[in-house]
Each structure stands twice: as structure tokens, then as C-alpha cells.
Design an enzyme around this catalytic site. Structure first.
Site, PDB file in Angstrom:
ATOM      1  N   GLY A 142      -6.467  -6.495   3.044  1.00 36.90           N
ATOM      2  CA  GLY A 142      -5.962  -7.870   2.953  1.00 36.90           C
ATOM      3  C   GLY A 142      -6.829  -8.729   2.043  1.00 36.90           C
ATOM      4  O   GLY A 142      -6.923  -8.479   0.842  1.00 36.90           O
ATOM      5  N   LYS A 149       0.816  -1.226   0.000  1.00 36.89           N
ATOM      6  CA  LYS A 149       0.000   0.000   0.000  1.00 36.89           C
ATOM      7  C   LYS A 149       0.841   1.264   0.000  1.00 36.89           C
ATOM      8  O   LYS A 149       0.481   2.265  -0.609  1.00 36.89           O
ATOM      9  CB  LYS A 149      -0.982   0.020   1.172  1.00 36.89           C
ATOM     10  CG  LYS A 149      -0.443   0.019   2.571  1.00 36.89           C
ATOM     11  CD  LYS A 149       0.027  -1.290   3.140  1.00 36.89           C
ATOM     12  CE  LYS A 149      -0.876  -2.455   2.866  1.00 36.89           C
ATOM     13  NZ  LYS A 149      -0.341  -3.746   3.347  1.00 36.89           N
ATOM     14  N   GLU A 176      -5.520  -5.427  -5.544  1.00 34.07           N
ATOM     15  CA  GLU A 176      -6.608  -5.762  -4.612  1.00 34.07           C
ATOM     16  C   GLU A 176      -6.109  -5.902  -3.173  1.00 34.07           C
ATOM     17  O   GLU A 176      -6.792  -5.527  -2.223  1.00 34.07           O
ATOM     18  CB  GLU A 176      -7.274  -7.077  -5.051  1.00 34.07           C
ATOM     19  CG  GLU A 176      -8.390  -7.564  -4.153  1.00 34.07           C
ATOM     20  CD  GLU A 176      -9.568  -6.602  -4.104  1.00 34.07           C
ATOM     21  OE1 GLU A 176     -10.261  -6.464  -5.107  1.00 34.07           O
ATOM     22  OE2 GLU A 176      -9.787  -5.979  -3.037  1.00 34.07           O
ATOM     23  N   LYS A 220      -4.002   3.477   2.714  1.00 32.83           N
ATOM     24  CA  LYS A 220      -5.141   2.687   2.230  1.00 32.83           C
ATOM     25  C   LYS A 220      -6.339   3.567   1.879  1.00 32.83           C
ATOM     26  O   LYS A 220      -6.983   3.355   0.854  1.00 32.83           O
ATOM     27  CB  LYS A 220      -5.522   1.648   3.295  1.00 32.83           C
ATOM     28  CG  LYS A 220      -4.451   0.557   3.471  1.00 32.83           C
ATOM     29  CD  LYS A 220      -4.713  -0.265   4.718  1.00 32.83           C
ATOM     30  CE  LYS A 220      -3.741  -1.418   4.877  1.00 32.83           C
ATOM     31  NZ  LYS A 220      -3.836  -2.069   6.199  1.00 32.83           N
TER      32      LYS A 220
HETATM   33  N1  HSE Z   1      -0.126  -3.614   9.404  1.00 31.16           N
HETATM   34  C1  HSE Z   1      -1.410  -3.745   8.783  1.00 31.16           C
HETATM   35  C2  HSE Z   1      -2.475  -3.875   9.848  1.00 31.16           C
HETATM   36  C3  HSE Z   1      -1.539  -4.914   7.875  1.00 31.16           C
HETATM   37  O1  HSE Z   1      -2.172  -3.872  11.045  1.00 31.16           O
HETATM   38  O2  HSE Z   1      -3.625  -3.948   9.461  1.00 31.16           O
HETATM   39  C4  HSE Z   1      -0.959  -4.677   6.534  1.00 31.16           C
HETATM   40  O3  HSE Z   1      -1.569  -3.602   5.901  1.00 31.16           O
END
Ligand code: HSE
Length: 427
Positions: free
Chosen positions: A137, A108, A132, A208
Site C-alpha cells: 500500500g 498486484k 509502487e 506481492k
Molecule cells: N487485501 C489486501 C490486504 C490489501 O488485506 O492487505 C490489498 O492488497
């Protein structure tokens, strides 16, 4: 008829890369039967040939420490980047796209920062660019926005898109513990990184939501336009008071389009306990999308982890080699023409410690009123010494700047010892 053979290279063989290997090798026959394509992992770039995960592969000759071996392999048509971080991931992705190889990524940070450059390179060489797994995730949120909501104007997105912070806030809330204590334990168990900054200070969620907002509003939303605040200042007292007001505290990533103005922000937020996002516990992620025609859509699932993230990447790989022309989201220019709102409206929670004497509450209320901030409710908590009290306010909808100006003036009042917590409230 012989099925199409697709040889994949993986950049990185950690949690996600080894997950892709497991799915591709473990489901080879089912994927071939259902999707008419035979996938194989032909090359894997690792930092060292004796990395622990390499033991899971039968054929050790797939591993290399030299990216040039991957790039030069003419039979490799898809490169799955799962290294994380900005460099060398950016350099490798650009080289792959320039060479006409399709790239699938879960990164990301690199994607949010360099999407435009990567997309231009992909267009030029005709390579595909699939992402995606960059958000949520294993949750199919990108394709929901790009392939399932075209008959809508997306008006808002609210998401819990960082599992580490949701894990910490859930433990603080359910076990009545402080942030630092839960973080230490999460680090010891491997749930939080040794350097937790990217997660707890909201950088990961910022990358994100910049990707989601760009797709939702069909325009580039650069990370510089995302307001960001992490969870390190949230206290167990805030969580307790929020509950008294019927709310949970969540790190929300929020993107709204209102009358042509875009607001994008990441911050700890009070949400009513009846809101579906309030029920998302532990390291789970969820994204709540509102489209003008479909109304509310909510997606829930595992936002990180080996097989969930690899599940999204394998789906990208299969779509990339399905024989359809590669599609790139049609984003308006580069977002320069957009109006971004930085003085958005929300309700606020504020907790302060004050002198307990006549006229103090009226004086504070007067400052809020002067700045056009209307109060919805106030509770006074038991004093922790004879002459101090804790006041907790919830405001009606107010503008960010007006609220900030009121708080600045209140902090200067001699009767106010400290403003101990402030949060935005969303419904
Ligand atoms: N480190 C991220 C989280 C996961 O804690 O959601 C990967 O984007």
C-alpha cells in the site's frame, strides 16, 4: 514560467481511485509548488455514472463508462489503474501502454501475472510503467529495493504483506478466538472481503512476494514458483502453544537467495516475540529486508486503504512526469535460468494428539530420527481424557521433504490419533 500540466485518467473510482482524486485536488497547489507540475484528474472510468463516490467531484463531466473515451483523450498522458482483478484491467493497461500512455497501477494480481508483457509494451512505446502501490500500500518498499539498495545483494525478505490476515491473527492471539469466528466478524465490519479466499489463503501475499522477490534478486520469480499456504488451518491452540515457546504466529511472505538458489514462500510462521515482525499488529504491514552491506532494513505502515495506497500512486505519477527517462527494472531474462529451491530448511512446530502410554514418545522421536529430523524441544500437555495426551515438538533446522516424510509416517502410527497443527519457524 508556466508549470508542466499533467492530465491524469483514473480507471476505477472506488477506495483507491477516489483517494487519488482527493490527494490530487486537495494538494494541487503544494504539489505544483514543490514538484513543478500541475496535476489534474481529467477522466475517470466508472462502471456506472451514479456510483456513490462520484459525488465528491465538482465536475461531473470527467466521468465516463467507456474506456475508449479515456484512450482517445490525447491530453491524458498518465493512466492510474485502480480497478483490481485480472480483466478487464489487463486489457486496458495493455491498450494504454500500446498507445504510449504511462500506466501507474496498484493491481498486484494483474501485475504479478502479466508484468513481462506489460513491460515489453511499455519499452516499445516509450511509456512508463509504475507499480509502487502493488506491494505494501503506502509503504515505499518498491522504490527502496530499486532506488535505495543498489549497493547490495539482497539476501532475504520477510514480510507481513497482507493486512486482512494480520488483523485476523492479531485478534485470534489477543482475544483468544478461533479463526472462523474472527473472520465472520471482520467480514461483518468490512475488514475482510465477502469472498476472503485471496487474502486468507495467501494469494494476495503470493502476488506481492513474487514482485518483491523479482526486484530483490533481479530475475523474474513467477507466481507458480511461490509456495503458498493460508491461515485457515491455524487454531487458537497453535497460537497458545507458540506463545509458550516465546513466539507469535504471522502469515509471512519469505524470499531468500542462498548460494544461487531462490526460495519463495507464503505460509503461517512462528516468529520469536523479540523479532520486529512479531510486534506488527492489526492490519498494518511490514517488510524486513536483509542486504549484504546495509544489513537489516525494516519498513512499516499501512498496506491498504484509500489515502495510503493513493499516496504511493500519486508519488508514482509525480515521478512519471518529472521529465526523467522512464526506467524499467533490469531483470535477467525471464527467470528460466534460475534454480528455485523447493526443499528449503527451517525449524518446525508440530502438535499431535496421541495415546498416553509408555513408549509412545520414544516411538515418535524414533521416526523423526530415522528421517534425520532432530528435535529441539517437546512439551506434553494435560490429557483431555484419561488415555490421550497432546505433544508439541519443535525441531532443529530440517529439510522440508524430510520433515514431510517423517510426519507422514507418524500419522500412520497406531498410537497417534491426529497431527493437529504444523508450522514453520523463522528467526
Ligand atoms: N487485501 C489486501 C490486504 C490489501 O488485506 O492487505 C490489498 O492488497
Amino acid at each position: 514560467m508556466a508549470k508542466k500540466q499533467v492530465r491524469i485518467a483514473l480507471l476505477g473510482f472506488g477506495t483507491v481511485g477516489s483517494g487519488i482524486y482527493r490527494i490530487v485536488t486537495g494538494m494541487r497547489d503544494e504539489i505544483a509548488r514543490r514538484e513543478d507540475v500541475e496535476l489534474s484528474v481529467a477522466r475517470v472510468l466508472v462502471k456506472a455514472l451514479d456510483e456513490p463516490n462520484t459525488k465528491i467531484a465538482e465536475d461531473q463531466s470527467i466521468f465516463t463508462t467507456n474506456f475508449e473515451d479515456v484512450l482517445a483523450d490525447e491530453e491524458v498522458s498518465v493512466i492510474a489503474e485502480c480497478m483490481g482483478g485480472e480483466e478487464p484491467a489487463r486489457t486496458f493497461i495493455m491498450a494504454a501502454l500500446n498507445a504510449g500512455k504511462t500506466v501507474v497501477t496498484s493491481n498486484k494480481e494483474v501485475f504479478a501475472k502479466h508484468w513481462k508483457q506489460m513491460e515489453e509494451a511499455a519499452h516499445l512505446s516509450g511509456a512508463g510503467l509504475y507499480f509502487e502501490a502493488t506491494v505494501g500500500g503506502g509503504i515505499p518498499v518498491i522504490r527502496t529495493l530499486t532506488h535505495s539498495m543498489q549497493g547490495n545483494n539482497v539476501e532475504s525478505i520477510m514480510g507481513i504483506i497482507n493486512g486482512t490476515t494480520n488483523y485476523i491473527l492479531t485478534a485470534m492471539s489477543e482475544e483468544g478466538r478461533e479463526f472462523a469466528d474472527v473472520l465472520r466478524e471482520a467480514q461483518a465490519k468490512g475488514y475482510a472481503e465477502f469472498d476472503p479466499t485471496a487474502d486468507v489463503e495467501g494469494f494476495d501475499a503470493m502476488y506481492k512476494i513474487s514482485i518483491l522477490a523479482s526486484l530483490a534478486f533481479n530475475t523474474r520469480v513467477p507466481i507458480e514458483r511461490v509456495y503458498r499456504e493460508g491461515i485457515s488451518k491455524v487454531t487458537k491452540q497453535d497460537i497458545g502453544y507458540a506463545r509458550e515457546f516465546g513466539c507469535a504466529i504471522k502469515l509471512l511472505a519469505i524470499a531468500k537467495m542462498k548460494e544461487g538458489r531462490i526460495e519463495v514462500r507464503v505460509h503461517p510462521t512462528m516468529v520469536p516475540l523479540e523479532h520486529p515482525l512479531a510486534a506488527v499488529r492489526g492490519s498494518f504491514n511490514a517488510v524486513f529486508i536483509h542486504g549484504n552491506n546495509v544489513d537489516d532494513v525494516m519498513l512499516y505502515g499501512r498496506g491498504a486503504g484509500s489515502l495510503p495506497t493513493a499516496s504511493a500512486m500519486v508519488s508514482d505519477i509525480i515521478i512519471a512526469c518529472s521529465g526523467h527517462e522512464h526506467r524499467y527494472p533490469l531483470l535477467d531474462a525471464n527467470g528460466d535460468g534460475n534454480t528455485f529451491e523447493d526443499d528449503w530448511e527451517s525449524e518446525f512446530y508440530v502438535h499431535m494428539k496421541v495415546l498416553d502410554k509408555p513408549g509412545v514418545l520414544a516411538r515418535i522421536a524414533g521416526v523423526f530420527g530415522k528421517h534425520q529430523v532432530s528435535l529441539a524441544s517437546v512439551i506434553q500437555k494435560e490429557p483431555d481424557s484419561n488415555d490421550t495426551a497432546h505433544l508439541v515438538f519443535i525441531t532443529h533446522k530440517s529439510r522440508e521433504k524430510a520433515f514431510g516424510a517423517a510426519i507422514e509416517e507418524i500419522e500412520g502410527l497406531p498410537e497417534v490419533s491426529a497431527v493437529l497443527g504444523r508450522l514453520r519457524v523463522e528467526h
